[in-house]
Design a protein around this motif. Structure first.
Motif, PDB file in Angstrom:
ATOM      1  N   MET A  21     -12.690  28.630   6.104  1.00 19.72           N
ATOM      2  CA  MET A  21     -12.868  28.208   4.559  1.00 19.72           C
ATOM      3  C   MET A  21     -12.333  26.967   4.428  1.00 19.72           C
ATOM      4  O   MET A  21     -12.943  26.259   3.625  1.00 19.72           O
ATOM      5  N   ILE A  22     -11.333  26.543   4.888  1.00 16.99           N
ATOM      6  CA  ILE A  22     -10.769  25.429   4.795  1.00 16.99           C
ATOM      7  C   ILE A  22     -11.531  24.149   5.197  1.00 16.99           C
ATOM      8  O   ILE A  22     -12.014  23.164   4.500  1.00 16.99           O
ATOM      9  N   LEU A  23     -12.037  24.420   6.422  1.00 19.59           N
ATOM     10  CA  LEU A  23     -12.938  23.608   7.107  1.00 19.59           C
ATOM     11  C   LEU A  23     -14.204  23.416   6.098  1.00 19.59           C
ATOM     12  O   LEU A  23     -14.837  22.315   6.158  1.00 19.59           O
ATOM     13  N   TYR A  24     -14.920  24.737   5.757  1.00 21.43           N
ATOM     14  CA  TYR A  24     -16.089  24.493   5.073  1.00 21.43           C
ATOM     15  C   TYR A  24     -15.895  23.901   3.691  1.00 21.43           C
ATOM     16  O   TYR A  24     -16.820  23.094   3.328  1.00 21.43           O
ATOM     17  N   ALA A  25     -14.901  23.998   3.071  1.00 22.87           N
ATOM     18  CA  ALA A  25     -14.472  23.509   1.940  1.00 22.87           C
ATOM     19  C   ALA A  25     -14.438  21.834   2.202  1.00 22.87           C
ATOM     20  O   ALA A  25     -14.765  21.167   1.253  1.00 22.87           O
ATOM     21  N   ALA A  26     -13.911  21.274   3.284  1.00 20.72           N
ATOM     22  CA  ALA A  26     -13.642  20.006   3.392  1.00 20.72           C
ATOM     23  C   ALA A  26     -14.666  19.303   3.900  1.00 20.72           C
ATOM     24  O   ALA A  26     -14.987  18.199   3.565  1.00 20.72           O
ATOM     25  N   TYR A  27     -15.711  19.842   4.438  1.00 18.34           N
ATOM     26  CA  TYR A  27     -16.722  19.252   5.374  1.00 18.34           C
ATOM     27  C   TYR A  27     -18.185  19.588   4.828  1.00 18.34           C
ATOM     28  O   TYR A  27     -19.185  19.095   5.196  1.00 18.34           O
ATOM     29  N   GLY A  28     -18.135  20.770   3.926  1.00 14.01           N
ATOM     30  CA  GLY A  28     -19.418  21.270   3.588  1.00 14.01           C
ATOM     31  C   GLY A  28     -19.860  20.478   2.043  1.00 14.01           C
ATOM     32  O   GLY A  28     -19.341  19.717   1.863  1.00 14.01           O
ATOM     33  N   HIS A  29     -21.143  20.571   2.022  1.00 12.36           N
ATOM     34  CA  HIS A  29     -21.898  20.111   0.831  1.00 12.36           C
ATOM     35  C   HIS A  29     -21.394  20.765  -0.614  1.00 12.36           C
ATOM     36  O   HIS A  29     -20.624  21.697  -0.476  1.00 12.36           O
ATOM     37  N   CYS A  30     -21.949  20.325  -1.499  1.00  8.35           N
ATOM     38  CA  CYS A  30     -21.754  21.165  -2.775  1.00  8.35           C
ATOM     39  C   CYS A  30     -22.014  22.563  -2.750  1.00  8.35           C
ATOM     40  O   CYS A  30     -23.150  22.826  -1.996  1.00  8.35           O
ATOM     41  N   ILE A  31     -21.347  23.313  -3.527  1.00  6.79           N
ATOM     42  CA  ILE A  31     -21.748  24.518  -3.454  1.00  6.79           C
ATOM     43  C   ILE A  31     -22.541  25.088  -4.885  1.00  6.79           C
ATOM     44  O   ILE A  31     -22.189  24.557  -5.874  1.00  6.79           O
ATOM     45  N   ILE A  32     -23.940  26.013  -4.595  1.00  3.60           N
ATOM     46  CA  ILE A  32     -24.642  26.044  -5.834  1.00  3.60           C
ATOM     47  C   ILE A  32     -24.436  27.576  -5.962  1.00  3.60           C
ATOM     48  O   ILE A  32     -24.611  28.271  -5.159  1.00  3.60           O
ATOM     49  N   ARG A  33     -23.762  27.851  -7.277  1.00  5.07           N
ATOM     50  CA  ARG A  33     -23.434  29.147  -7.619  1.00  5.07           C
ATOM     51  C   ARG A  33     -24.591  29.736  -8.156  1.00  5.07           C
ATOM     52  O   ARG A  33     -25.615  29.439  -8.085  1.00  5.07           O
ATOM     53  N   GLU A  34     -24.439  31.095  -8.340  1.00  6.64           N
ATOM     54  CA  GLU A  34     -25.738  32.018  -8.634  1.00  6.64           C
ATOM     55  C   GLU A  34     -26.226  31.627  -9.946  1.00  6.64           C
ATOM     56  O   GLU A  34     -27.252  31.850 -10.080  1.00  6.64           O
ATOM     57  N   ASP A  35     -25.226  31.234 -10.718  1.00  5.60           N
ATOM     58  CA  ASP A  35     -25.963  30.783 -12.267  1.00  5.60           C
ATOM     59  C   ASP A  35     -26.598  29.292 -12.284  1.00  5.60           C
ATOM     60  O   ASP A  35     -27.038  28.890 -13.177  1.00  5.60           O
ATOM     61  N   GLY A  36     -26.570  28.739 -10.903  1.00  9.78           N
ATOM     62  CA  GLY A  36     -27.351  27.509 -10.960  1.00  9.78           C
ATOM     63  C   GLY A  36     -26.600  26.244 -10.968  1.00  9.78           C
ATOM     64  O   GLY A  36     -26.834  25.067 -11.053  1.00  9.78           O
ATOM     65  N   SER A  37     -25.130  26.434 -11.348  1.00 12.43           N
ATOM     66  CA  SER A  37     -24.095  25.339 -11.413  1.00 12.43           C
ATOM     67  C   SER A  37     -23.790  24.771 -10.033  1.00 12.43           C
ATOM     68  O   SER A  37     -23.802  25.355  -9.161  1.00 12.43           O
ATOM     69  N   CYS A  38     -23.631  23.518  -9.830  1.00 15.01           N
ATOM     70  CA  CYS A  38     -23.241  22.730  -8.649  1.00 15.01           C
ATOM     71  C   CYS A  38     -21.589  22.448  -8.594  1.00 15.01           C
ATOM     72  O   CYS A  38     -21.249  22.114  -9.590  1.00 15.01           O
ATOM     73  N   TYR A  39     -21.127  22.922  -7.671  1.00 16.55           N
ATOM     74  CA  TYR A  39     -19.588  22.694  -7.836  1.00 16.55           C
ATOM     75  C   TYR A  39     -19.270  21.752  -6.316  1.00 16.55           C
ATOM     76  O   TYR A  39     -19.413  22.139  -5.452  1.00 16.55           O
ATOM     77  N   GLU A  40     -18.782  20.567  -6.634  1.00 15.83           N
ATOM     78  CA  GLU A  40     -18.689  19.555  -5.745  1.00 15.83           C
ATOM     79  C   GLU A  40     -17.532  19.889  -4.641  1.00 15.83           C
ATOM     80  O   GLU A  40     -17.722  19.787  -3.622  1.00 15.83           O
ATOM     81  N   HIS A  41     -16.503  19.938  -5.275  1.00 14.55           N
ATOM     82  CA  HIS A  41     -15.070  20.080  -4.141  1.00 14.55           C
ATOM     83  C   HIS A  41     -14.440  21.507  -4.399  1.00 14.55           C
ATOM     84  O   HIS A  41     -13.411  21.253  -5.220  1.00 14.55           O
ATOM     85  N   PRO A  42     -14.852  22.548  -4.086  1.00 16.71           N
ATOM     86  CA  PRO A  42     -14.223  23.759  -4.112  1.00 16.71           C
ATOM     87  C   PRO A  42     -13.231  23.940  -3.320  1.00 16.71           C
ATOM     88  O   PRO A  42     -12.933  23.470  -2.253  1.00 16.71           O
ATOM     89  N   HIS A  43     -11.884  24.618  -3.629  1.00 17.73           N
ATOM     90  CA  HIS A  43     -10.929  24.968  -3.080  1.00 17.73           C
ATOM     91  C   HIS A  43     -11.313  26.141  -2.021  1.00 17.73           C
ATOM     92  O   HIS A  43     -12.093  26.867  -2.212  1.00 17.73           O
ATOM     93  N   TRP A  44     -10.508  26.345  -1.003  1.00 20.25           N
ATOM     94  CA  TRP A  44     -10.995  27.440   0.043  1.00 20.25           C
ATOM     95  C   TRP A  44     -10.879  28.741  -0.350  1.00 20.25           C
ATOM     96  O   TRP A  44     -11.601  29.478  -0.009  1.00 20.25           O
ATOM     97  N   PHE A  45      -9.867  28.919  -1.351  1.00 22.79           N
ATOM     98  CA  PHE A  45      -9.832  30.421  -1.834  1.00 22.79           C
ATOM     99  C   PHE A  45     -10.902  30.691  -2.927  1.00 22.79           C
ATOM    100  O   PHE A  45     -11.115  31.809  -3.186  1.00 22.79           O
ATOM    101  N   GLU A  46     -11.403  29.728  -3.324  1.00 25.81           N
ATOM    102  CA  GLU A  46     -12.609  29.832  -4.314  1.00 25.81           C
ATOM    103  C   GLU A  46     -13.775  29.957  -3.432  1.00 25.81           C
ATOM    104  O   GLU A  46     -14.522  31.187  -3.945  1.00 25.81           O
ATOM    105  N   LEU A  47     -13.784  29.458  -2.228  1.00 19.72           N
ATOM    106  CA  LEU A  47     -15.079  29.664  -1.492  1.00 19.72           C
ATOM    107  C   LEU A  47     -14.834  31.570  -1.071  1.00 19.72           C
ATOM    108  O   LEU A  47     -16.002  31.940  -0.893  1.00 19.72           O
ATOM    109  N   ALA A  48     -13.575  31.791  -0.525  1.00 19.08           N
ATOM    110  CA  ALA A  48     -13.384  32.915   0.064  1.00 19.08           C
ATOM    111  C   ALA A  48     -13.530  34.119  -1.029  1.00 19.08           C
ATOM    112  O   ALA A  48     -14.057  35.151  -0.420  1.00 19.08           O
TER     113      ALA A  48
END
Length: 91
Positions: A21-48
């Protein structure tokens, strides 16, 4: 006596999941949530906490398709390609 008990395996699984999750958060692109919002730099435990990330607890790839599997390393092909590049550079 072997120290690889059930507790050790559980801790290793959690450690590897956290690193993924740390690697995915560091090197991944923005995360699109189910409500349609885009989250640019998530923390790893938010991804988890997300539902889609739970598949990474037990395996490094979510499925075996060609997109999720990624590039496979072939040692013989790598050696052939390296020799070809060396020969081309000598000419």
């Amino acid at each position: 006596m072997d120290k690889r008990t059930k507790f050790w395996r559980c801790r290793q699984m959690a450690r590897v999941f956290r690193v993924r999750m740390i690697l995915y958060a560091a090197y991944g692109h923005c995360i699109i949530r189910e409500d349609g919002s885009c989250y640019e730099h998530p923390h790893w435990f938010e991804l988890a906490k997300d539902k889609w990330a739970q598949v990474y607890k037990t395996t490094g790839t979510p499925c075996s398709c060609w997109m999720c599997r990624g590039a496979e390393y072939d040692r013989k092909e790598y050696k052939k390609e390296t020799l070809r590049i060396i020969k081309e550079s000598e000419d």
